[in-house]
Design a protein around this motif. Structure first.
Motif, PDB file in Angstrom:
ATOM      1  N   ASP A 135      40.828  10.531  29.212  1.00 45.95           N
ATOM      2  CA  ASP A 135      41.619  11.208  30.235  1.00 45.95           C
ATOM      3  C   ASP A 135      41.567  12.722  30.005  1.00 45.95           C
ATOM      4  N   PHE A 136      41.927  13.492  31.027  1.00 42.33           N
ATOM      5  CA  PHE A 136      41.964  14.946  30.905  1.00 42.33           C
ATOM      6  C   PHE A 136      42.818  15.497  32.031  1.00 42.33           C
ATOM      7  N   ALA A 137      43.260  16.733  31.858  1.00 45.35           N
ATOM      8  CA  ALA A 137      44.085  17.397  32.870  1.00 45.35           C
ATOM      9  C   ALA A 137      43.210  17.926  33.990  1.00 45.35           C
ATOM     10  N   PHE A 138      43.721  17.808  35.229  1.00 49.88           N
ATOM     11  CA  PHE A 138      43.013  18.342  36.392  1.00 49.88           C
ATOM     12  C   PHE A 138      43.979  19.166  37.243  1.00 49.88           C
ATOM     13  N   TYR A 139      43.525  20.349  37.665  1.00 54.52           N
ATOM     14  CA  TYR A 139      44.296  21.219  38.546  1.00 54.52           C
ATOM     15  C   TYR A 139      43.492  21.450  39.818  1.00 54.52           C
ATOM     16  N   GLN A 140      44.038  21.058  40.976  1.00 57.50           N
ATOM     17  CA  GLN A 140      43.373  21.358  42.240  1.00 57.50           C
ATOM     18  C   GLN A 140      43.828  22.733  42.691  1.00 57.50           C
ATOM     19  N   ILE A 141      43.099  23.744  42.252  1.00 59.30           N
ATOM     20  CA  ILE A 141      43.444  25.128  42.578  1.00 59.30           C
ATOM     21  C   ILE A 141      42.185  25.931  42.862  1.00 59.30           C
ATOM     22  N   ASP A 142      42.386  27.081  43.480  1.00 61.71           N
ATOM     23  CA  ASP A 142      41.292  27.980  43.827  1.00 61.71           C
ATOM     24  C   ASP A 142      41.343  29.186  42.893  1.00 61.71           C
ATOM     25  N   LEU A 143      40.194  29.603  42.395  1.00 63.07           N
ATOM     26  CA  LEU A 143      40.157  30.749  41.482  1.00 63.07           C
ATOM     27  C   LEU A 143      40.626  32.038  42.146  1.00 63.07           C
ATOM     28  N   LEU A 144      40.628  32.084  43.465  1.00 61.88           N
ATOM     29  CA  LEU A 144      41.115  33.277  44.148  1.00 61.88           C
ATOM     30  C   LEU A 144      42.632  33.414  44.042  1.00 61.88           C
ATOM     31  N   ASN A 145      43.312  32.337  43.671  1.00 57.06           N
ATOM     32  CA  ASN A 145      44.773  32.359  43.530  1.00 57.06           C
ATOM     33  C   ASN A 145      45.129  32.625  42.077  1.00 57.06           C
ATOM     34  N   ARG A 146      45.326  33.891  41.741  1.00 55.18           N
ATOM     35  CA  ARG A 146      45.547  34.294  40.351  1.00 55.18           C
ATOM     36  C   ARG A 146      46.741  33.586  39.723  1.00 55.18           C
ATOM     37  N   GLN A 147      47.817  33.436  40.489  1.00 55.86           N
ATOM     38  CA  GLN A 147      49.030  32.810  39.959  1.00 55.86           C
ATOM     39  C   GLN A 147      48.758  31.371  39.522  1.00 55.86           C
ATOM     40  N   ASP A 148      48.029  30.639  40.339  1.00 54.00           N
ATOM     41  CA  ASP A 148      47.697  29.251  39.999  1.00 54.00           C
ATOM     42  C   ASP A 148      46.791  29.183  38.771  1.00 54.00           C
ATOM     43  N   VAL A 149      45.806  30.081  38.721  1.00 56.06           N
ATOM     44  CA  VAL A 149      44.881  30.069  37.582  1.00 56.06           C
ATOM     45  C   VAL A 149      45.628  30.432  36.295  1.00 56.06           C
ATOM     46  N   GLU A 150      46.534  31.383  36.389  1.00 52.57           N
ATOM     47  CA  GLU A 150      47.279  31.771  35.189  1.00 52.57           C
ATOM     48  C   GLU A 150      48.103  30.615  34.643  1.00 52.57           C
ATOM     49  N   LEU A 151      48.595  29.758  35.538  1.00 54.34           N
ATOM     50  CA  LEU A 151      49.362  28.594  35.102  1.00 54.34           C
ATOM     51  C   LEU A 151      48.544  27.704  34.165  1.00 54.34           C
ATOM     52  N   VAL A 152      47.249  27.593  34.446  1.00 53.16           N
ATOM     53  CA  VAL A 152      46.365  26.787  33.592  1.00 53.16           C
ATOM     54  C   VAL A 152      46.337  27.360  32.177  1.00 53.16           C
ATOM     55  N   PHE A 153      46.235  28.691  32.075  1.00 51.46           N
ATOM     56  CA  PHE A 153      46.197  29.340  30.764  1.00 51.46           C
ATOM     57  C   PHE A 153      47.559  29.262  30.064  1.00 51.46           C
ATOM     58  N   LYS A 154      48.631  29.306  30.837  1.00 46.50           N
ATOM     59  CA  LYS A 154      49.969  29.195  30.241  1.00 46.50           C
ATOM     60  C   LYS A 154      50.228  27.790  29.690  1.00 46.50           C
ATOM     61  N   GLN A 155      49.733  26.787  30.406  1.00 42.73           N
ATOM     62  CA  GLN A 155      50.045  25.401  30.043  1.00 42.73           C
ATOM     63  C   GLN A 155      49.053  24.786  29.062  1.00 42.73           C
ATOM     64  N   ASN A 156      47.920  25.455  28.827  1.00 38.14           N
ATOM     65  CA  ASN A 156      46.890  24.913  27.940  1.00 38.14           C
ATOM     66  C   ASN A 156      46.363  26.022  27.037  1.00 38.14           C
ATOM     67  N   LYS A 157      46.186  25.720  25.773  1.00 39.27           N
ATOM     68  CA  LYS A 157      45.621  26.719  24.853  1.00 39.27           C
ATOM     69  C   LYS A 157      44.098  26.610  24.929  1.00 39.27           C
ATOM     70  N   ILE A 158      43.533  27.288  25.934  1.00 40.31           N
ATOM     71  CA  ILE A 158      42.104  27.186  26.221  1.00 40.31           C
ATOM     72  C   ILE A 158      41.290  27.853  25.108  1.00 40.31           C
ATOM     73  N   GLU A 159      40.234  27.178  24.677  1.00 44.09           N
ATOM     74  CA  GLU A 159      39.376  27.715  23.616  1.00 44.09           C
ATOM     75  C   GLU A 159      38.151  28.441  24.169  1.00 44.09           C
ATOM     76  N   ALA A 160      37.592  27.907  25.262  1.00 42.89           N
ATOM     77  CA  ALA A 160      36.396  28.493  25.875  1.00 42.89           C
ATOM     78  C   ALA A 160      36.320  27.999  27.311  1.00 42.89           C
ATOM     79  N   VAL A 161      35.441  28.617  28.102  1.00 35.82           N
ATOM     80  CA  VAL A 161      35.320  28.284  29.521  1.00 35.82           C
ATOM     81  C   VAL A 161      33.860  27.997  29.863  1.00 35.82           C
TER      82      VAL A 161
END
Length: 344
Positions: free
Chosen positions: A51-77
């Motif tokens: 399983d894994f987390a999925f976010y249906q968001i658009d990269l043009l929406n900065r607020q939505d994208v920032e939520l991904v970084f706030k909720q997950n300790k991302i290591e790389a992209v």
């Protein structure tokens, strides 16, 4: 810590998700589903049992994208997200520049803000433009000939500049040649909107009866049979190239471009014959005029990726054809559509 996959529900993205999960990585997927299907991610989970987390968001929406970084300790992209149809980019250049470049800038600004400075970028061999020499190496002159290719080239330049400004970045620019094929299970494959822009889904849709015949654009090129020659690479080999590039950026800093191809070219007619021989399906075709901007021969020199990433393509043209047909035969209308099957 998870790897963020933008555009992870798409053709190459979904296959890369499978390879990353099978290699033991944790992933988080972002996709706006504008040219992909949630069904592909369900099948990624089915194939891997993970399983894994999925976010249906658009990269043009900065607020939505920032939520991904706030909720997950991302290591790389690994950054796949973007509009990708060459013809459409010629008709709608502003849409392509806004979506692909602005979306990438939003992503990179947030990566910088959250100290995530490792990225694998999904680039393209279109950055080489109308190269008249083969095989193409990474140090060939760059100069795209359409808006789609220019967005890829501009993003490469943006990432080069990011590294110059801050040498703690680690960036791999992966220049794909012509991805075809599908997962060997027949559960994941290419599902284009409308009439396919690429050769193999066009062939398989003719084989499955969705299209009457294949259109071949140009039979007067200086090639073995007059039709254009390209470097076709199995999508699973391409996905494995991303895993190798990820390993590289996790262990070093810098910015490097890599060709991902087989180093061998096949003409359109050779591809049709290879598909017919592998599958037993007859593919009627019609020769017509060249398309503006098309070149006769284009194939890669993939030796830098072999040398520096420890990667090379493993799957041959027969496997590419068989896997493409298995996917289309079991999914004649792609994801989420009529589940009629054709005998393979």
């Amino acid at each position: 810590m998870p790897i963020l996959i933008t555009g992870g529900a798409g053709y190459i993205g979904s296959h890369t998700c499978v390879e990353l999960l099978n290699a033991g990585y944790e992933i988080v997927v972002v996709d706006n589903l504008s040219n992909s299907s949630l069904e592909s991610l369900k099948r990624v989970k089915e194939l891997t049992g993970k399983d894994f987390a999925f976010y249906q968001i658009d990269l043009l929406n900065r607020q939505d994208v920032e939520l991904v970084f706030k909720q997950n300790k991302i290591e790389a992209v690994i950054h796949f997200a973007g509009l990708k149809a060459v013809g459409e980019s010629v008709r709608l250049p502003l849409r392509y520049y806004h979506n692909n470049i602005t979306g990438t800038i939003v992503l990179c600004e947030l990566m910088q803000e959250y100290a995530v400075k490792k990225i694998v970028f999904s680039s393209s061999a279109t950055v080489y433009g109308m190269s008249d020499q083969v095989p193409i190496t990474e140090n060939f002159p760059l100069g795209a000939t359409n808006a789609y290719g220019r967005t890829k080239l501009m993003i490469e330049e943006i990432m080069q500049d990011m590294y110059v400004s801050d040498p703690t970045w680690s960036i791999a620019l992966l220049r794909y040649f012509n991805p075809i094929g599908a997962h060997s299970s027949g559960r994941l494959g290419e599902d284009p909107n409308g009439t396919p822009n690429n050769l193999m889904p066009y062939i398989t849709q003719v084989a499955v009866g969705r299209l009457k015949e294949l259109m071949i654009y140009g039979n007067d090129y200086p090639t073995v049979d007059g039709t254009g020659v390209r470097d076709y690479i199995h999508v699973v080999d391409l996905a494995c190239g991303h895993v190798k590039a990820l390993e590289k950026i996790m262990a070093s800093t810098g910015v490097e471009a890599y060709n991902l191809g087989t180093g061998q070219g096949y003409s359109v007619v050779e591809m049709v014959l290879a598909f017919e021989n592998a599958t037993g399906q007859h593919i009627p075709y019609l020769m017509t005029d060249r398309r503006p901007g098309d070149i006769g021969v284009c194939y890669s020199d993939p030796n830098k990726a072999k040398r520096e990433l420890g990667w090379s393509a493993q799957r041959g043209i027969k496997e590419m054809c068989l896997d493409s047909w298995r996917w289309q035969a079991h999914n004649p209308y792609g994801f989420h559509k009529k589940e009629e099957e054709v005998t393979v």
